[in-house]
Design a protein around this motif. Structure first.
Motif, PDB file in Angstrom:
ATOM      1  N   SER A  12      73.717  60.020  61.810  1.00 37.83           N
ATOM      2  CA  SER A  12      72.731  59.732  62.864  1.00 37.83           C
ATOM      3  C   SER A  12      71.332  60.201  62.474  1.00 37.83           C
ATOM      4  O   SER A  12      70.339  59.652  62.949  1.00 37.83           O
ATOM      5  N   ALA A  92      76.961  67.924  56.910  1.00 30.45           N
ATOM      6  CA  ALA A  92      76.600  67.167  58.102  1.00 30.45           C
ATOM      7  C   ALA A  92      76.207  68.128  59.213  1.00 30.45           C
ATOM      8  O   ALA A  92      76.827  69.166  59.383  1.00 30.45           O
ATOM      9  N   GLY A  93      75.194  67.764  59.947  1.00 29.74           N
ATOM     10  CA  GLY A  93      74.700  68.625  61.015  1.00 29.74           C
ATOM     11  C   GLY A  93      73.606  69.527  60.503  1.00 29.74           C
ATOM     12  O   GLY A  93      73.335  69.600  59.304  1.00 29.74           O
TER      13      GLY A  93
ATOM     14  N   HIS B  53      62.598  66.048  65.154  1.00 32.66           N
ATOM     15  CA  HIS B  53      62.724  64.650  64.776  1.00 32.66           C
ATOM     16  C   HIS B  53      64.146  64.100  64.810  1.00 32.66           C
ATOM     17  O   HIS B  53      64.340  62.904  64.639  1.00 32.66           O
ATOM     18  N   TYR B  54      65.157  64.933  64.987  1.00 30.37           N
ATOM     19  CA  TYR B  54      66.524  64.435  65.092  1.00 30.37           C
ATOM     20  C   TYR B  54      66.919  64.335  66.563  1.00 30.37           C
ATOM     21  O   TYR B  54      66.588  65.212  67.366  1.00 30.37           O
ATOM     22  N   LYS B  55      67.699  63.290  66.865  1.00 31.71           N
ATOM     23  CA  LYS B  55      68.132  63.126  68.246  1.00 31.71           C
ATOM     24  C   LYS B  55      69.207  64.153  68.599  1.00 31.71           C
ATOM     25  O   LYS B  55      69.837  64.732  67.730  1.00 31.71           O
ATOM     26  N   TRP B  58      72.721  64.519  66.882  1.00 32.62           N
ATOM     27  CA  TRP B  58      72.859  65.243  65.622  1.00 32.62           C
ATOM     28  C   TRP B  58      73.381  66.660  65.858  1.00 32.62           C
ATOM     29  O   TRP B  58      74.006  67.268  64.993  1.00 32.62           O
ATOM     30  N   PHE B  59      73.113  67.197  67.043  1.00 30.84           N
ATOM     31  CA  PHE B  59      73.504  68.573  67.384  1.00 30.84           C
ATOM     32  C   PHE B  59      74.674  68.613  68.374  1.00 30.84           C
ATOM     33  O   PHE B  59      75.062  69.682  68.831  1.00 30.84           O
ATOM     34  N   PHE B 200      59.535  66.212  59.642  1.00 28.55           N
ATOM     35  CA  PHE B 200      59.623  66.024  58.194  1.00 28.55           C
ATOM     36  C   PHE B 200      58.287  66.211  57.491  1.00 28.55           C
ATOM     37  O   PHE B 200      58.212  66.791  56.405  1.00 28.55           O
ATOM     38  N   ILE B 274      79.983  75.765  57.807  1.00 30.22           N
ATOM     39  CA  ILE B 274      78.909  76.629  57.298  1.00 30.22           C
ATOM     40  C   ILE B 274      78.049  77.013  58.494  1.00 30.22           C
ATOM     41  O   ILE B 274      77.812  76.201  59.389  1.00 30.22           O
ATOM     42  N   GLN B 285      67.493  75.073  62.606  1.00 26.60           N
ATOM     43  CA  GLN B 285      68.691  75.372  61.820  1.00 26.60           C
ATOM     44  C   GLN B 285      69.007  76.868  61.817  1.00 26.60           C
ATOM     45  O   GLN B 285      70.053  77.272  61.312  1.00 26.60           O
ATOM     46  N   GLU B 290      74.140  76.825  65.861  1.00 31.76           N
ATOM     47  CA  GLU B 290      74.034  75.666  64.983  1.00 31.76           C
ATOM     48  C   GLU B 290      75.276  75.573  64.099  1.00 31.76           C
ATOM     49  O   GLU B 290      75.735  76.574  63.548  1.00 31.76           O
ATOM     50  N   ARG B 291      75.814  74.346  63.941  1.00 30.80           N
ATOM     51  CA  ARG B 291      77.009  74.138  63.115  1.00 30.80           C
ATOM     52  C   ARG B 291      76.688  73.190  61.968  1.00 30.80           C
ATOM     53  O   ARG B 291      76.053  72.163  62.175  1.00 30.80           O
ATOM     54  N   PHE B 292      77.159  73.524  60.782  1.00 27.43           N
ATOM     55  CA  PHE B 292      77.110  72.613  59.645  1.00 27.43           C
ATOM     56  C   PHE B 292      78.554  72.337  59.224  1.00 27.43           C
ATOM     57  O   PHE B 292      79.328  73.277  59.045  1.00 27.43           O
ATOM     58  N   ALA B 293      78.892  71.060  59.065  1.00 26.87           N
ATOM     59  CA  ALA B 293      80.193  70.685  58.520  1.00 26.87           C
ATOM     60  C   ALA B 293      79.982  70.373  57.048  1.00 26.87           C
ATOM     61  O   ALA B 293      79.083  69.611  56.694  1.00 26.87           O
ATOM     62  N   ILE B 303      73.217  77.850  49.810  1.00 30.34           N
ATOM     63  CA  ILE B 303      74.487  78.254  50.436  1.00 30.34           C
ATOM     64  C   ILE B 303      75.123  79.431  49.710  1.00 30.34           C
ATOM     65  O   ILE B 303      75.342  79.373  48.495  1.00 30.34           O
TER      66      ILE B 303
END
Lengths: 94, 315
Positions: A12, A92-93, B53-55, B58-59, B200, B274, B285, B290-293, B303
């Motif tokens: 997205s 992602a995310g 800038h992200y909808k 995304w979260f 961005f 992550i 972030q 906040e979650r990162f897959a 990382i």
């Protein structure tokens, strides 16, 4: 080989890379590579997010239905009927 | 809960925290058992979606906000450093996934690059070295590389719930130190840029200048450099910024009956979690929920990890 109807789902956050909301991404293609060629012809800014050194980049995964294309035939995986390609970044995310 | 901002709208619910005295372990923080608030509220996600800038979608995987019971555990006060990882590799001969495949990921002028010879020993370029940065967090670490170190150290990776609990305490707060954003006290892109970043364009302006003036050199900092100002309420350092951190948890959606973007549904059960933003990220972030897959095989310049333990580690 006859082409299959392919729906392509992208992350997205890629919407932020285009000036207007992405439409439903659908094409006719005989392989994963052909479907991605169609996608990057219309959206060249997606190219660097998909390819590196001429191959699928390590920072992205693509699923044909439920299967990772790297466990199939990679970019040359044939598409013979209607299918969904899901593009997922390696992170992602966030 | 302390004073709130427009981004801090979670419900106030009293936490239940165990009062049993924990065993002190050098270098680790004892975290008492507790019922913990996890994830982000609907209002918070609306605010985040409207602020950059992200909808919101995304979260969306941060929702619904919920409670979980977390047992007592110990967590490293600091991130695992280059020096720590060097000792592990010298003792075991371990070679990371990036070392074995022969390349690591650097961020170029427009996007990521696969660069031969880049790995944790050579983090910013093939001829870069960690010798003057042994107290910086190790990077270019895949999930398996982090888990291997943790097992060698007699520890494990924290679960996602443990990580978030250690980052904000039993009750949600937006950042480890509170609900007021302050880029002066955290190693993030805005810290180096010197101004807020919400889109961005500003991020690329900072990054372009970074490449021009410093090349691909990383902006990691010695672990704990921003302590105690940015420490979590439980005293854990670098839970926002410096590097993002592997957890031991498989990525799952908080509510399988809820509608999430298809990419998150595909990642569920396949990716690992992550947490915590890095020196390359900005305000949003850095949030505790906040979650990162992430693909377990992925590694990059941003990382790293820290360890945890269910019992006081021996030795």
């Amino acid at each position: 080989m006859s082409a299959g109807s392919v729906q392509i789902i992208v992350p997205s956050n890629w919407n932020a890379l285009v000036p207007t909301e992405l439409p439903k991404l659908e094409c006719e293609a005989t392989s994963v590579r052909a479907a991605l060629d169609w996608l990057t012809a219309d959206y060249p800014q997606f190219g660097v997010r998909l390819f590196s050194h001429g191959r699928l980049a390590s920072w992205v995964n693509i699923y044909l239905g439920e299967d990772d294309i790297r466990s199939l035939g990679g970019l040359d995986t044939p598409i013979e009927s209607s299918a969904t390609l899901t593009v997922i970044q390696a992170v992602a995310g966030g | 809960m302390s004073a709130t901002t427009d981004l801090a709208t979670a419900a106030v619910v009293p936490a239940t925290v165990s009062t049993d005295a924990p065993v002190a372990v050098p270098g680790m923080i004892a975290i008492p058992a507790s019922r913990v608030q996890l994830g982000s509220s609907e209002q918070h996600l609306d605010d985040v979606g409207a602020s950059q800038h992200y909808k919101r979608e995304w979260f969306e995987d941060e929702a619904p906000q919920h409670y979980a019971d977390v047992d007592a555990f110990w967590i490293d006060a600091h991130l695992v450093t280059n020096g720590d990882y060097l000792r592990f590799c010298e003792a075991t001969g371990y070679r990371t996934e990036a070392e074995q495949r022969g390349f690591g990921l650097l961020y170029g002028s427009t996007y990521w690059d696969e660069v031969d010879g880049v790995c944790w020993r050579h983090p910013g370029a093939p001829d870069d070295t960690i010798e003057d940065r042994l107290d910086h967090p190790v990077v270019h670490i895949a999930y398996g590389d982090a888990a291997a170190y943790a097992a060698w150290a007699g520890k494990r990776l924290p679960t996602e719930a443990e990580w978030e609990y250690a980052a904000h305490g039993p009750d949600w707060r937006c950042w480890p130190w509170g609900n007021e954003w302050d880029f002066r006290i955290v190693n993030c892109a805005e810290h180096w840029y010197g101004s807020p970043i919400t889109e961005f364009k500003a991020w690329h302006a900072w990054w372009g200048n970074h490449l021009k003036t410093q090349g691909s050199r990383l902006c990691t900092t010695p672990v704990g450099r921003f302590s105690p100002a940015s420490d979590s309420p439980l005293g854990v350092a670098d839970m926002a910024g410096n590097v993002s951190e592997w957890t031991g948890s498989i990525y799952e959606l908080y509510d399988p009956t809820r509608r999430y973007h298809e990419t998150y549904e595909r990642a569920a059960g396949r990716y690992r979690v992550i947490r915590g933003g890095s020196w390359m990220n900005f305000k949003y972030q850095m949030r505790t929920s906040e979650r990162f897959a992430s693909d377990p095989a992925y590694s990059s310049i941003s990382i790293g990890f820290r360890c945890a333990s269910s019992a006081p580690p021996s030795g």
